[in-house]
Every structure is written in C-alpha cells, then in structure tokens.
Design a protein around this motif. Sequence first.
Motif, mmCIF file in Angstrom:
data_model
loop_
_atom_site.group_PDB
_atom_site.id
_atom_site.type_symbol
_atom_site.label_atom_id
_atom_site.label_comp_id
_atom_site.label_asym_id
_atom_site.label_seq_id
_atom_site.Cartn_x
_atom_site.Cartn_y
_atom_site.Cartn_z
ATOM 1 N N ARG A 172 -5.219 77.614 -7.577
ATOM 2 C CA ARG A 172 -5.218 78.973 -7.018
ATOM 3 C C ARG A 172 -5.142 78.992 -5.493
ATOM 4 O O ARG A 172 -5.080 80.058 -4.898
ATOM 5 C CB ARG A 172 -6.468 79.726 -7.492
ATOM 6 C CG ARG A 172 -6.513 79.914 -9.001
ATOM 7 C CD ARG A 172 -7.743 80.672 -9.443
ATOM 8 N NE ARG A 172 -7.779 82.017 -8.889
ATOM 9 C CZ ARG A 172 -8.768 82.888 -9.101
ATOM 10 N NH1 ARG A 172 -9.807 82.532 -9.845
ATOM 11 N NH2 ARG A 172 -8.739 84.085 -8.558
ATOM 12 N N ALA A 173 -5.187 77.829 -4.849
ATOM 13 C CA ALA A 173 -5.097 77.768 -3.380
ATOM 14 C C ALA A 173 -3.643 77.524 -2.992
ATOM 15 O O ALA A 173 -3.053 76.514 -3.379
ATOM 16 C CB ALA A 173 -5.981 76.660 -2.842
ATOM 17 N N ASN A 174 -3.069 78.454 -2.206
ATOM 18 C CA ASN A 174 -1.662 78.270 -1.840
ATOM 19 C C ASN A 174 -1.522 77.393 -0.595
ATOM 20 O O ASN A 174 -2.497 77.022 0.060
ATOM 21 C CB ASN A 174 -0.956 79.618 -1.667
ATOM 22 C CG ASN A 174 -1.525 80.456 -0.528
ATOM 23 O OD1 ASN A 174 -2.264 79.957 0.323
ATOM 24 N ND2 ASN A 174 -1.186 81.735 -0.521
ATOM 25 N N ALA A 175 -0.274 77.085 -0.267
ATOM 26 C CA ALA A 175 0.002 76.178 0.849
ATOM 27 C C ALA A 175 -0.487 76.735 2.178
ATOM 28 O O ALA A 175 -0.892 75.982 3.067
ATOM 29 C CB ALA A 175 1.502 75.891 0.917
ATOM 30 N N ALA A 176 -0.460 78.068 2.317
ATOM 31 C CA ALA A 176 -0.893 78.681 3.570
ATOM 32 C C ALA A 176 -2.386 78.453 3.808
ATOM 33 O O ALA A 176 -2.813 78.173 4.935
ATOM 34 C CB ALA A 176 -0.584 80.178 3.558
ATOM 35 N N GLU A 177 -3.189 78.578 2.764
ATOM 36 C CA GLU A 177 -4.625 78.339 2.920
ATOM 37 C C GLU A 177 -4.902 76.881 3.236
ATOM 38 O O GLU A 177 -5.707 76.570 4.118
ATOM 39 C CB GLU A 177 -5.396 78.747 1.666
ATOM 40 C CG GLU A 177 -6.903 78.537 1.822
ATOM 41 C CD GLU A 177 -7.726 79.032 0.649
ATOM 42 O OE1 GLU A 177 -8.957 79.161 0.803
ATOM 43 O OE2 GLU A 177 -7.150 79.294 -0.418
ATOM 44 N N VAL A 178 -4.235 75.973 2.534
ATOM 45 C CA VAL A 178 -4.425 74.549 2.781
ATOM 46 C C VAL A 178 -4.025 74.196 4.213
ATOM 47 O O VAL A 178 -4.719 73.454 4.914
ATOM 48 C CB VAL A 178 -3.633 73.703 1.765
ATOM 49 C CG1 VAL A 178 -3.731 72.216 2.120
ATOM 50 C CG2 VAL A 178 -4.157 73.938 0.350
ATOM 51 N N ALA A 179 -2.890 74.755 4.676
ATOM 52 C CA ALA A 179 -2.434 74.483 6.041
ATOM 53 C C ALA A 179 -3.419 75.038 7.066
ATOM 54 O O ALA A 179 -3.694 74.404 8.093
ATOM 55 C CB ALA A 179 -1.060 75.101 6.261
ATOM 56 N N TYR A 180 -3.975 76.213 6.793
ATOM 57 C CA TYR A 180 -4.931 76.849 7.705
ATOM 58 C C TYR A 180 -6.194 76.016 7.856
ATOM 59 O O TYR A 180 -6.651 75.750 8.976
ATOM 60 C CB TYR A 180 -5.276 78.248 7.201
ATOM 61 C CG TYR A 180 -6.463 78.875 7.880
ATOM 62 C CD1 TYR A 180 -6.394 79.342 9.188
ATOM 63 C CD2 TYR A 180 -7.690 78.997 7.209
ATOM 64 C CE1 TYR A 180 -7.496 79.910 9.821
ATOM 65 C CE2 TYR A 180 -8.790 79.563 7.827
ATOM 66 C CZ TYR A 180 -8.694 80.014 9.121
ATOM 67 O OH TYR A 180 -9.778 80.572 9.738
ATOM 68 N N GLU B 265 -6.628 72.866 7.098
ATOM 69 C CA GLU B 265 -6.325 71.544 7.643
ATOM 70 C C GLU B 265 -6.123 71.610 9.153
ATOM 71 O O GLU B 265 -6.595 70.743 9.890
ATOM 72 C CB GLU B 265 -5.080 70.967 6.972
ATOM 73 C CG GLU B 265 -4.786 69.522 7.359
ATOM 74 C CD GLU B 265 -3.682 68.905 6.529
ATOM 75 O OE1 GLU B 265 -3.611 67.661 6.470
ATOM 76 O OE2 GLU B 265 -2.888 69.656 5.921
ATOM 77 N N ALA B 266 -5.440 72.675 9.627
ATOM 78 C CA ALA B 266 -5.240 72.847 11.071
ATOM 79 C C ALA B 266 -6.561 73.062 11.799
ATOM 80 O O ALA B 266 -6.697 72.722 12.980
ATOM 81 C CB ALA B 266 -4.306 74.036 11.326
ATOM 82 N N GLY B 267 -7.573 73.611 11.101
ATOM 83 C CA GLY B 267 -8.882 73.852 11.705
ATOM 84 C C GLY B 267 -9.832 72.677 11.623
ATOM 85 O O GLY B 267 -11.010 72.810 11.984
ATOM 86 N N GLY B 268 -9.354 71.546 11.123
ATOM 87 C CA GLY B 268 -10.193 70.347 11.109
ATOM 88 C C GLY B 268 -10.789 69.993 9.765
ATOM 89 O O GLY B 268 -11.598 69.061 9.678
ATOM 90 N N ALA B 269 -10.404 70.698 8.694
ATOM 91 C CA ALA B 269 -10.905 70.347 7.368
ATOM 92 C C ALA B 269 -10.305 69.025 6.909
ATOM 93 O O ALA B 269 -9.132 68.743 7.156
ATOM 94 C CB ALA B 269 -10.563 71.448 6.360
ATOM 95 N N LEU B 270 -11.103 68.217 6.221
ATOM 96 C CA LEU B 270 -10.658 66.895 5.770
ATOM 97 C C LEU B 270 -10.075 67.016 4.367
ATOM 98 O O LEU B 270 -10.653 66.554 3.375
ATOM 99 C CB LEU B 270 -11.830 65.915 5.793
ATOM 100 C CG LEU B 270 -12.564 65.793 7.139
ATOM 101 C CD1 LEU B 270 -13.735 64.819 7.022
ATOM 102 C CD2 LEU B 270 -11.614 65.346 8.240
ATOM 103 N N VAL B 271 -8.892 67.638 4.268
ATOM 104 C CA VAL B 271 -8.324 67.988 2.965
ATOM 105 C C VAL B 271 -7.880 66.771 2.164
ATOM 106 O O VAL B 271 -7.683 66.867 0.949
ATOM 107 C CB VAL B 271 -7.138 68.966 3.131
ATOM 108 C CG1 VAL B 271 -7.597 70.278 3.742
ATOM 109 C CG2 VAL B 271 -6.031 68.336 3.982
ATOM 110 N N ASN B 272 -7.704 65.634 2.801
ATOM 111 C CA ASN B 272 -7.250 64.421 2.105
ATOM 112 C C ASN B 272 -8.403 63.488 1.745
ATOM 113 O O ASN B 272 -8.173 62.337 1.399
ATOM 114 C CB ASN B 272 -6.245 63.663 2.978
ATOM 115 C CG ASN B 272 -4.977 64.451 3.222
ATOM 116 O OD1 ASN B 272 -4.406 65.005 2.287
ATOM 117 N ND2 ASN B 272 -4.547 64.528 4.472
#
Length: 446
Positions: A208-216, A218-225
């Motif tokens: 349910r999380a789209n690419a825009a949320e993931v990019a947002y 990640e750009a703010g410093g979240a460790l998405v990987n």
Amino acid sequence: MSEANQVLGEQKRTNVRWMIVVLLFFVTAINYGDRATLAIAGKPLSDAVGIDAAGMGWIFSAFSWAYVLGQLPGGWLLDKFGSKRVYFYSIFFWSLFTLMQAGIGLFTGVWALITLFSLRFLVGLAESPSFPGNSRIAAAWFPANERATAVSIFNSAQYFATVIFAPIMGWLTVELGWQSVFIFMGVLGILISIVWLKVIYDPKEHPRANAAEVAYIEAGGALVNMDQKKDDGKKEGPKFGYVKQLLTNRMLVGVYLGQYCINCLTFFFITWFPIYLATERGLDLKSVGFAAAVPAICGFAGGILGGIISDRLMKKTNSLSIARKTPIVLGMLFSMTMVFCNYVDSIGMVILFMSMAFFGKGIGALGWAVMADTAPKEISGLAGGLFNMCGNLSGIVSPIAIGYIVNATGKFEWALVFVAVHALVAAFSFLFIVGPIKRMELKSID
C-alpha cells in the motif's frame, strides 16, 4: 531534478508510515499492559499464594532480568532476520506466557514464587526484541523531521496502557478474580500477533506504500534498505565486535545512562505505583485502577507533546541536539515534582503531583528517538538492544531497591526520593555527557 523529487512531483504520496506507527502503538500498549498485570492483580494474587512484599519485589524484577539478558540476542536476531518475522514471534510468545500466569493459583508459598518468577522471566525474554524492533521500524519508515513524533506515539502507549488496561484489569480482578487479568491480556496479544503479519512490511515491499512515499522518507534519512538481502540472497548478521565501539562512544554512553535513569521512573509507575496507592494511600482495587489512570493520561499527553515539540525544534533549528535534548532535560526536571507527595495527605494532591511527574516523564521520554537518530545503520537492532539492555538494568535494580526501602521504612517516602534522583541524573547525562547528537559511524573490523 533528482529522481526522488521527480517521483514526488508526479505522484501524490501515500501515508502508510502512519498506519505502521498506529499498529506499533497498539502492540506497545499490549506490551506494557502485560508488564503491568501484576501491578493490578499482584495484591490478591500474593495474598492467595502467600508471597510477601520482598518476594513481590523479586517477581517484579524477573521480567527485567530476562529482558536485559535478551537485548543483545534480540537485537542480533532483528538485524539477521528482519523486524517483521522476529517481532511476530515476540508478540505471540510473550502473550502465551502471560496467559499461562492465570494458573499460578495451583501453587503456594515458595513454589508459587518460583513459578511466577519463571513465567515473568519468560515474558521478559520474549519481549526483548520489541523496542529495538520499534526503533528499527521507525528508522526505516520515518524521515528525521517526523521521527520524534512517530517514536513519541508508540512510546506514549505505555501511558495509554495504564489509561485503558488499569481500569479494565481492576474491574476484572474484583468481578472475575485475578486470573481473568492474565487470560484477557494473553488472548488479546495472540490476536494482535496475527494482525501484525497482515500489516507490517519493509517500506519498499509494502503493497500500500507507493513510490512517492518511499522516495520521500528515503530523502529524509529513513533507512529503507535496512532489511534488504544482498545480491546473493543472504542477509549478513551483525558482528558482536561492534559492541565495543558502541560502549566506548561518549555520546551513546551518555544516552545509555540517561535511559537507565528514565526507566527508573517507568518501572516505578508500572510496578509499585498502584501498590503505593493501595497501601500508603488506602485506596481499594477499583479506585486504584481509575486513580492510576489519571496520571497516565497526563503521561500520554506529555509523551505526544514531547515528540511534537522535538520535531518542531528540529524544523526550526535543524539541530538534533537542541531538538532532542530540550524536551528530555526539561521533562526530567519537571518529573521530580513527585517528591511533593511526601508532604501532602490529600489523595487529590497526590494524584495532582503524580500527574505532573507523569507529564514531565512523558515529555522527556525521547530516548528511542535519539537511538533512531544515532544508531549505526549496519547494526541498528544490536545498538537498540544494547541501549535497551542498559536502560532496563533499572528494571532489575529499581523494583528490588524500592521493595527493600518500603520493607525497611514501612513507607514510600524515601522510595519517591530514590526515583526523583534518577530523573535528575538523566537530565545531567543528556545535558553534560551526551554531547552533539548525530548518527554514529562504525569502524570496520575483521
């Protein structure tokens, strides 16, 4: 335009991260509800099976013995196998061991003490990955300028647990017997573990999380990987040699000391506080449940407010040190108002001062936000486990120390002073030991 900004410009982002933190909130509330079962059911249970105040102090500490011992292995498991799988087993088994405590009435005397200590020990062991897991998930899903609010939401669940579960458990104890408290909390936890499997995913894998949320994020410093496997399909486990680097870092040592002292307040409120109201202030069990809920509401409000204040300071100053330290130091100093309870007789004034202390403790309870900001990205679970291990040593020391203080003096006056001094040391540690708050970089080891 960067790839992240391009994605943000073309697609309205989802807000799945807030659904994630809501689930963390409810799971953490159940977590603390299970810890607090003995605070409500403890008196009739101890009367029924013959355990004195000193014995109850040891039983209160049993959770923390295991919880502390399980922190490093729990953090290692999170880094090795990921948050979703490890946390599911954590929820399921702590709930099962809580449910089993309903059968403690089959024993009396020393066997009741040993059996109850053992079950509480197992609850603590099963819960050990929970807060490092919360921290990992917050670091993976939230940018730095939203992280304190997210952390304060799930951290404030400890107060929500008292607000919601203390009256329910008090009512259950009176109307259905103390065994019903453990049955209720155990079954509820097993049900929420099933929900966990349906809701929790890594940011890049969530349906349910789209690419825009993931990019947002990640750009703010979240460790998405954080939980992504390597190209060979394997996820390398953390090396325990890194622990030495964590323990020799001045910033983290100060954070660990501060969390130890903050947790002294936490464990007083979830272990001895209801007993203080019942024995020192003469309230019946039903009244204890509702009276304990009032300061907890204030703690909940303070917890949410502390996160909001911290993130607003972050946006205005762009300084993690100012944003995190200001609420922590001021909150800890304000929580020392609990000592005024020693100078009043009115139960209303006692609740007022405890509410003020709870509110201050809530504002200052940002240790997990600091950990999400500072933990090395390669070993965030291990670093969070070490942080929680140091903090929860207080869960071993404090209940036992308070039990012996009360046994020796017959009153809670010096116990309240003992707790308040810990709040003062916490403020000192963040103010003078921690130094600048920033993410720690690891040195490579063989």
